[in-house]
Design an enzyme around this catalytic site. Structure first.
Site, PDB file in Angstrom:
ATOM      1  N   GLY B 136     -69.128  15.918  51.109  1.00 15.48           N
ATOM      2  CA  GLY B 136     -68.648  16.398  52.394  1.00 15.48           C
ATOM      3  C   GLY B 136     -69.773  16.711  53.361  1.00 15.48           C
ATOM      4  N   THR B 138     -71.665  19.353  53.439  1.00 19.49           N
ATOM      5  CA  THR B 138     -71.586  20.742  53.901  1.00 19.49           C
ATOM      6  C   THR B 138     -72.676  21.643  53.321  1.00 19.49           C
ATOM      7  OG1 THR B 138     -70.056  21.338  52.118  1.00 19.49           O
ATOM      8  CG2 THR B 138     -69.079  20.558  54.177  1.00 19.49           C
ATOM      9  N   THR B 212     -72.644  21.528  42.795  1.00 18.46           N
ATOM     10  CA  THR B 212     -73.268  22.763  43.282  1.00 18.46           C
ATOM     11  C   THR B 212     -72.704  24.023  42.628  1.00 18.46           C
ATOM     12  OG1 THR B 212     -71.653  22.993  45.062  1.00 18.46           O
ATOM     13  CG2 THR B 212     -73.650  21.739  45.554  1.00 18.46           C
ATOM     14  N   SER B 215     -67.937  28.210  44.345  1.00 19.35           N
ATOM     15  CA  SER B 215     -66.997  29.292  44.040  1.00 19.35           C
ATOM     16  C   SER B 215     -66.120  29.507  45.262  1.00 19.35           C
ATOM     17  CB  SER B 215     -67.765  30.564  43.688  1.00 19.35           C
ATOM     18  OG  SER B 215     -66.913  31.537  43.136  1.00 19.35           O
ATOM     19  N   GLY B 264     -77.130  16.501  42.198  1.00 22.86           N
ATOM     20  CA  GLY B 264     -77.484  15.100  42.420  1.00 22.86           C
ATOM     21  C   GLY B 264     -78.854  14.711  41.918  1.00 22.86           C
ATOM     22  N   LEU B 266     -79.833  14.767  38.588  1.00 21.81           N
ATOM     23  CA  LEU B 266     -79.819  14.217  37.229  1.00 21.81           C
ATOM     24  C   LEU B 266     -78.873  13.029  37.107  1.00 21.81           C
ATOM     25  CD1 LEU B 266     -79.716  17.543  35.150  1.00 21.81           C
ATOM     26  CD2 LEU B 266     -81.704  16.307  36.056  1.00 21.81           C
ATOM     27  N   ILE B 269     -72.223  12.563  39.754  1.00 22.06           N
ATOM     28  CA  ILE B 269     -70.926  12.857  39.147  1.00 22.06           C
ATOM     29  C   ILE B 269     -69.889  11.985  39.857  1.00 22.06           C
ATOM     30  CG2 ILE B 269     -69.171  14.644  38.810  1.00 22.06           C
ATOM     31  CD1 ILE B 269     -71.554  16.691  38.906  1.00 22.06           C
ATOM     32  N   TYR B 442     -72.777  38.732  49.989  1.00 17.04           N
ATOM     33  CA  TYR B 442     -72.904  37.700  51.012  1.00 17.04           C
ATOM     34  C   TYR B 442     -73.353  38.384  52.298  1.00 17.04           C
ATOM     35  CZ  TYR B 442     -71.435  33.404  53.462  1.00 17.04           C
ATOM     36  OH  TYR B 442     -71.384  32.227  54.183  1.00 17.04           O
TER      37      TYR B 442
END
Lengths: 521, 521
Positions: B136, B138, B212, B215, B264, B266, B269, B442
């Site tokens: 995406g 993002t 990544t 969550s 990205g 290794l 996916i 956060y």
């Protein structure tokens, strides 16, 4: 000597102490005699009478090890070495009974702490001495029997303390050699519990749980051991790894999960930080009867997926239920389900779950059936000893699969075992660990030993392993890979992952000393 | 052209489409003008006007790539390349606004399926062409900006389907390029939901969530994305890895967790099998007010540890609550807590949780406060655009820690940011992901841009990263490492783990083509 077992034969050629041995119930004994050809074995050779060749390590190596851990903690006496030559699979016990342990270590090394573990690994790496880490010695998959000569065992029995407790975060840091009952006792002093109660509970250690990704009888409520670990310390020949600064992180791959389940092949886990919970104020267990394993599975799946989730949830198939009933004198037929609840106030959960179980055809058997299970929750390995004494062969294996394939996995593994043991075998099954997407399957096989019980079992076990892999299930849900599951493990993860694991192993253990022949295909 | 964004400028120099842009509420604008020195920027350069050097790849390479995926799926037009030059951090957006994307790929490659991804990796490995996987787009941590010249982007947009759904096991296999909203739509047709709703939901993809360790806002109820993955397929330069035959296994280390979070570096996916759940029949959100962040944290911890666990649980600190209130016209003071509940019948849970919140000093604000959060749950990145337009600088960062250290981590990170931005900054904080042993933190920073906003932010961000690591917390709970967190990540996992990760990388990606400069220190 400050070692477990040498004086009392604890864990030698049997599970636990002779004092704790269980009798086979009469009903079970009669039933077995009807279907199997029982051949009582000769008496077990006592540990003190086991003859081993003398330790053949160079004095230079022994001196270096003594320098690392202190003279009295490099033990070369035969009983200490024989006791640590293997784990607790039935083939292990049969070899022990004959006084011929598979491959005894040259010495037992007992480091006091992480720094001494590092020092021992340094010596062994430099000298090319294979190392087998040892916790409770309860492996049933050959996890303690390396494919290497002249190894030493690193017994973690002196790393047996609680390092710290954080009651606010509800975490505790526990040393690897801490036995599970002692961990429970020390945590209980803080009003806390780990909730990890596998069948090996009485003898297993915290480090063993971590190294094998153990799962306990209360996994429905407390999760698997790998779920509980928030941080760990690992001594490797390359140095120390300490990972885990938070309950969860997106900082790269979860490298904790590379050491959990590594079975001593990538390093020696010296402590873990685990999530703990308040000691439950209440505990309630009850039994239920289902007409069939299929009907019970539907109910178990419903609770696992939609809740309310019991703390303990297990379902025996028809045969296991029948054998259990033969032992206890009950004979209800059908399939026995045990639901256990722990918490501050368990009754609302138990009542809601009872509604689900009843709606799926379950018939309540009450709390006494639950208490009976609690009283006997650690009995199975003692009953195996009783079966071996009575002249039967008994062993277990297990797997896990998604719900949609579970019935097929169950049928195929059962069929493979029965086909491989054509002159009569009892194959008992149960589900004892549930997840939203699937569950474990556990099989107990009781058969005639024949003239070559170990060879016979290897054939049956291989057929079961093939069936598990062909059905798309995992070769082990909680026993681990050890030496015994290596070939199926390789198929399960595939060539690229096997090569990757070998690379990781070579990097962390360039001398190849860590548990050679275990896990890594 | 069948690509996202090139025609409409979607995601170019802003979050999402121009049509979806939000206005800064008047109250917030006035408040900002009082405390910050606002410097409105020049208008953003439209995507169509961005000038890039022509693609410099050899025709031999381009032909091989065209052979792998088809001519029309090797795109060298400047807009497609510029749009994929970076992610969505504020520095990324500021560079985009100036028409100077950091480092645009030479071409955008769009494979159709796993086999084509393998073929692309083969070409790029053989030719030494760096590869950046793109979902995406993002990333807010520089995850799409490699430290390598002349790279290509592998856009997974054509791997955008549901492969299979298993309603009995409650799993679904989803292709990596499937956008989250489309996944939700396709699963809803089966009556199922993933329940994964991060703030990037509108644009992020399934593969990005996996790569990544994302969550979502409903993580208290549905868990993290890495919790949901039961199996995955990864294309690596060494071949294909497919792991995951059961919900859980003790078959060695959990190698799924080595690829989840590998960003990205290794492998790529290409699909994941995830646990799904029935679409909730009910959804209820409500607001609560606490006197202080400390009081709210106690309540949140209590629910996270002892339950009942809401599906969504978040707590804003005093400043975030005040700024939010300035936006909405409310001004209750204290700290806003949002509790959301999804399920078949949420009211018993909501009532029991309300009892806990009230007992900890919470004052109910009712369902409208909850609904307001639901309506605006994806607004923050749009508001960042509005802030940038208004002449402020706004960016976020996040961490996680154990409960006992969380208050200290909060104070130290806030102090580090305020110290690094001495001429005035608003630092807003919240907790939005809770676990039994700890929680995330956060931070949103709003400050004057000054003459060098990116340089200024790097200084402040570095101070915050140092504070996070010094306080023992993780450098990222859900944003990932990317290029931006590499130095702290290295400190977090330590030298031995860094070397291990490098070894894994070298093994799987011997030509070093996969996202060079990302993640691996």
């Amino acid at each position: 000597m400050d070692e477990r077992g040498e004086a009392s034969d604890t864990g030698w050629a049997r599970w636990g102490t002779a004092q704790a041995a269980r009798e086979l119930p009469d009903g079970a004994r009669k039933l077995l005699a009807q279907v199997l050809d029982l051949t009582p074995p000769p008496p077990a050779v006592p540990l003190a009478e086991v003859a081993l060749p003398d330790c053949e390590l160079d004095e230079v190596v022994l001196d270096a090890l003594r320098h690392a851990v202190g003279d009295e903690h490099v033990v070369t006496a035969a009983p200490a070495r024989a006791r640590r030559a293997s784990g607790m699979s039935t083939p292990d016990l049969l070899r022990d009974r004959l006084g011929r342990p598979t491959l005894a270590p040259q010495a037992v090394i007992r480091p006091a702490d992480h720094a001494e573990v590092v020092a021992v690994l340094d010596v062994c790496s430099a000298r090319g001495v294979p190392v087998v880490p040892f916790g409770g010695g309860t492996s049933v998959v050959g996890g303690l029997t390396p494919a290497a000569a002249r190894h030493v065992t690193v017994d973690l029995c002196r790393l047996d303390d609680v390092v710290s407790v954080d009651p606010v975060s509800r975490t505790a840091t526990l040393q690897a050699g801490l036995p599970a009952p002692r961990a429970a006792q020390l945590l209980a002093a803080h009003g806390l519990t780990l909730g990890h109660v596998p069948q090996s509970y009485e003898y297993a250690t915290i480090g063993g749980f971590a190294a094998t990704r153990s799962s306990g009888q209360a996994s429905a409520g407390y999760g698997r051991f790998d779920d509980m670990v928030t941080a760990l310390t690992v001594a490797t020949p390359r140095g120390t790894v300490r990972i885990g600064r938070a309950p969860a992180s997106a900082a790269g791959p979860d490298l904790r999960q590379l050491f959990l389940g590594s079975e001593g092949t990538l390093g020696i886990i010296t402590d873990v930080t685990v999530r703990v919970r308040p000691l439950p104020a209440q505990s309630h267990h009850e039994g239920w009867r289902f007409e069939s394993f299929a009907a019970g599975l539907d109910a178990v799946r419903r609770l696992a997926q939609d809740g309310p989730r019991p703390t303990v949830l297990r379902l025996s198939d028809e045969i296991e239920t029948m054998i259990g009933a033969a032992g206890s004198g009950r004979s209800d037929g059908g399939c026995l389900l045990i639901a256990g609840y722990e918490g501050a106030d368990v009754h609302p959960t138990a009542e809601a779950a009872a509604g689900v179980l009843a709606a799926h055809g379950g018939v309540p058997l009450g709390a006494e059936a639950g208490q009976q299970w609690v009283r006997h929750r650690f009995d199975a390995p003692y009953l195996r000893d009783a079966l071996l004494e009575a002249g039967a062969f008994a062993e277990t294996l297990e797997t896990a699969a998604y719900w949609s394939t579970l019935p097929q996995v169950y049928q195929r593994v059962r069929a493979a075992l029965l086909d491989a043991l054509p002159d009569g075998a009892l194959v008992l099954g149960h589900v004892s660990h549930v997840y939203e997407t699937g569950a474990s399957l556990y099989f107990t096989v009781i058969c005639s030993p024949g003239p070559d019980p170990i060879g016979r079992w290897h054939t049956a076990k291989a057929a079961a392993g093939d069936a598990i892999i062909a059905a798309g299930a995992t070769i082990t849900h909680h026993h681990g890979v050890g030496a015994d599951h290596r070939q199926w493990y390789a198929t399960e993860i595939g060539d690229v992952a096997v090569d990757l694991l070998r690379t990781v192993k070579r990097h962390l253990d360039p001398a190849g000393i860590l548990n050679p022949g275990i896990l890594v295909p």
